[in-house]
Design a protein around this motif. Structure first.
Motif, short mmCIF file in Angstrom:
data_model
loop_
_atom_site.label_atom_id
_atom_site.label_comp_id
_atom_site.label_asym_id
_atom_site.label_seq_id
_atom_site.Cartn_x
_atom_site.Cartn_y
_atom_site.Cartn_z
N UNK A 167 0.81 -1.22 0.00
CA UNK A 167 0.00 0.00 0.00
C UNK A 167 0.84 1.27 0.00
N UNK A 168 2.15 1.13 0.23
CA UNK A 168 3.00 2.30 0.37
C UNK A 168 2.96 2.88 1.77
N UNK A 169 2.23 2.24 2.68
CA UNK A 169 2.06 2.73 4.05
C UNK A 169 2.99 1.97 4.98
N UNK A 170 3.70 2.69 5.83
CA UNK A 170 4.59 2.08 6.82
C UNK A 170 3.92 2.12 8.19
N UNK A 171 4.03 1.04 8.92
CA UNK A 171 3.45 0.95 10.26
C UNK A 171 4.46 0.34 11.22
N UNK A 172 4.78 1.06 12.27
CA UNK A 172 5.71 0.57 13.28
C UNK A 172 4.99 0.50 14.62
N UNK A 173 5.13 -0.63 15.32
CA UNK A 173 4.47 -0.83 16.62
C UNK A 173 5.53 -1.19 17.66
N UNK A 174 5.52 -0.46 18.78
CA UNK A 174 6.47 -0.69 19.88
C UNK A 174 5.69 -1.12 21.11
N UNK A 175 6.09 -2.21 21.74
CA UNK A 175 5.48 -2.65 23.00
C UNK A 175 6.35 -2.13 24.13
N UNK A 176 5.75 -1.32 25.01
CA UNK A 176 6.50 -0.68 26.08
C UNK A 176 6.00 -1.18 27.44
N UNK A 177 6.92 -1.58 28.29
CA UNK A 177 6.57 -2.04 29.64
C UNK A 177 6.62 -0.88 30.61
N UNK A 178 5.50 -0.60 31.28
CA UNK A 178 5.46 0.45 32.29
C UNK A 178 6.21 0.02 33.54
N UNK A 179 6.28 0.93 34.49
CA UNK A 179 7.05 0.66 35.70
C UNK A 179 6.18 0.33 36.91
N UNK A 180 4.88 0.12 36.67
CA UNK A 180 4.04 -0.38 37.74
C UNK A 180 3.29 0.65 38.55
N UNK A 181 3.11 1.87 38.03
CA UNK A 181 2.38 2.90 38.77
C UNK A 181 0.96 3.01 38.24
N UNK A 182 -0.02 2.92 39.14
CA UNK A 182 -1.42 3.03 38.75
C UNK A 182 -1.70 4.38 38.09
N UNK A 183 -1.02 5.42 38.52
CA UNK A 183 -1.28 6.76 37.99
C UNK A 183 -1.00 6.81 36.50
N UNK A 184 -0.18 5.90 35.99
CA UNK A 184 0.14 5.91 34.56
C UNK A 184 -1.03 5.43 33.70
N UNK A 185 -2.12 5.00 34.35
CA UNK A 185 -3.35 4.75 33.61
C UNK A 185 -4.01 6.05 33.20
N UNK A 186 -3.65 7.16 33.86
CA UNK A 186 -4.12 8.49 33.44
C UNK A 186 -3.32 8.87 32.20
N UNK A 187 -4.02 9.25 31.14
CA UNK A 187 -3.38 9.29 29.82
C UNK A 187 -2.18 10.23 29.73
N UNK A 188 -2.22 11.38 30.39
CA UNK A 188 -1.07 12.28 30.27
C UNK A 188 0.09 11.82 31.15
N UNK A 189 -0.20 11.17 32.27
CA UNK A 189 0.86 10.58 33.08
C UNK A 189 1.53 9.45 32.31
N UNK A 190 0.72 8.71 31.55
CA UNK A 190 1.26 7.65 30.70
C UNK A 190 2.23 8.23 29.68
N UNK A 191 1.87 9.37 29.09
CA UNK A 191 2.75 9.99 28.09
C UNK A 191 4.08 10.41 28.72
N UNK A 192 4.02 11.00 29.91
CA UNK A 192 5.27 11.38 30.58
C UNK A 192 6.14 10.16 30.85
N UNK A 193 5.50 9.07 31.29
CA UNK A 193 6.24 7.83 31.56
C UNK A 193 6.85 7.29 30.28
N UNK A 194 6.09 7.33 29.21
CA UNK A 194 6.57 6.82 27.92
C UNK A 194 7.76 7.63 27.41
N UNK A 195 7.80 8.91 27.77
CA UNK A 195 8.89 9.77 27.36
C UNK A 195 10.11 9.67 28.29
#
Length: 439
Positions: free
Chosen positions: A159-187
């Protein structure tokens, strides 16, 4: 209640031999269809289907996808788009995403690929709770199979479309279920909620436009593409469409995952699960996990959709139905939940950091039968000072079971002035194994 009430779609193949493998799952037919479809048309299809976020808030999924800005920004720069899948399932009682990823990870991976095409993203991250290593390994294996088969990577299906998927393991904090906290953790930063605006759709991961969706939300996309919006919308209720996974646990004979149309009632689900354990009577239950206001046997026939549960004074949340019988101390139960929220508070804001600590102190006195005059009013006042004043929803969620428990079972809190909860409700009675109960 007939088993025909159930609508197995996501859970259809869970009992198949090696259901988690690509050989069992199939050839990503929905992705093939999606890649031949204009991205805007895909977004319109998901909107028409009425899919709402399955992570708790119930926000319309297609509408969230449509918020992603297209073309150059105000500075003339065109930023990459990202998809982030929130698989950080860790709220007490919530257990739908983990079995889904264990039994059928490929439906999630295919959903990720379709969503990336719809929002014009070439990279996605699946953020999984760090403690569930077995789940991380299974999703990683599924992603590797998809790459090997050519369903991910460069020029997918020609299709000419590229798709990359990364599986990231969190560090075990419930707060990272909050979407912006998740982004900070991911960064790579400490997981703490961000101030909004800007919202993730505009400035999310790496300050780029980002869609964040729950596992079940993304896993529901392939069947919509394959069978159509009308088919999906034919299930559920007028405003809460489709099928979903209800997690039934507690004092029932057959706890587990029950996939049914939105709008089914707890009475119907209890019939399907064999009912309460022998000798049990329903006392109270959570409709959407421990952060939602509890309900009682008065609410057995409330439709389990977003509007029905909201009208009853609670929230559908993650559809984690925890069932408690007459042997359970509501004070003890609420205390255990509050101890969890105190422990998991990120500490960023005062109402949550200090408020949850003081809630635990007051509840511990009442559980031990050492409550003082005014403790109930103190609890309500503490909750009032947290509700709506915390930085994110963790603080609000911590207050919900407390205020609703006092509303329905004030007499048990009053008894905490003189009598320990373990005398009124011996804990071994609540956890005792009974004939007919399922492991």
């Amino acid at each position: 209640m007939s088993i025909d009430t159930l609508t197995p779609v996501l859970s259809r193949d869970w009992d198949h031999d090696r259901s988690w493998t690509l050989d069992s799952y199939g050839e990503y037919a929905a992705l093939r269809t999606a890649l031949r479809t204009d991205p805007d048309e895909l977004i319109a299809t998901v909107k028409e289907a009425g899919l709402r976020g399955r992570g708790g808030a119930g926000f319309p999924t297609g509408m969230k996808w449509g918020f992603i800005p297209q073309g150059p920004g105000p500075d003339g720069e065109t930023k990459p788009h990202y998809l982030v899948v929130n698989a950080d399932e860790s709220e007490p009682g919530t257990c739908k995403d983990i079995p889904l990823m264990m039994a059928n990870p490929h439906v999630l991976v295919e959903g990720v690929a379709i969503t990336c095409h719809a929002i014009r993203a070439e990279k996605a991250f699946i953020y999984i709770r760090g403690e569930v290593l077995h789940v991380i390994r299974r999703v990683q294996a599924a992603v590797a199979e998809a790459y090997e088969a050519g369903f991910l990577g460069k020029d997918v299906f020609g299709s000419g479309i590229d798709l990359e998927v990364v599986v990231h393991a969190g560090a075990g904090a419930y707060i990272c279920g909050e979407e912006t906290a998740l982004l900070d953790s991911l960064e790579g930063r400490r997981g703490q909620p961000r101030l909004r605006p800007p919202f993730p759709a505009v400035a999310g991961l790496y300050a780029c436009p980002t869609v964040i969706n729950n596992v079940e939300s993304i896993a529901s996309v392939p069947c919509i593409v394959e069978r159509g919006a009308d088919w999906f919308a034919s299930m559920g209720t007028e405003k809460s469409k489709g099928m979903t996974l209800y997690s039934l646990s507690g004092h029932v004979k057959r706890p587990g995952q029950y996939e049914a149309p939105l709008g089914i009632t707890l009475r119907e689900l209890l019939d399907l699960s064999g009912g309460m354990r022998d000798g049990s009577e329903l006392k109270f239950w959570t409709p959407g996990g421990s952060s939602t206001p509890i309900l009682t046997d008065e609410h057995l026939d409330v439709p389990l959709d977003y509007e029905g549960v909201g009208g009853a004074g609670s929230m559908l949340g993650t559809k984690a139905l925890q069932i408690f019988d007459q042997t359970t101390s509501v004070v003890r139960c609420v205390l255990r939940w509050t101890e969890f929220y105190k422990h998991e508070s990120c500490g960023k804001c005062t109402p949550c950091r200090e408020g949850t600590w003081w809630l635990v102190q007051t509840l511990q006195r009442l559980e031990a039968g050492k409550g003082t005059e005014g403790d109930i009013e103190l609890l309500l006042d503490q909750c009032d000072n947290i509700l709506g004043r915390a930085f994110c929803a963790l603080g609000d969620g911590a207050t919900s079971p407390i205020t609703s428990a006092i509303q329905y079972f004030r007499d048990e809190f009053e008894a905490g002035m003189t009598t320990p909860a373990w005398e009124l409700f011996p804990y071994e009675a609540s956890t005792a194994w009974t004939k007919g109960a399922s492991a």
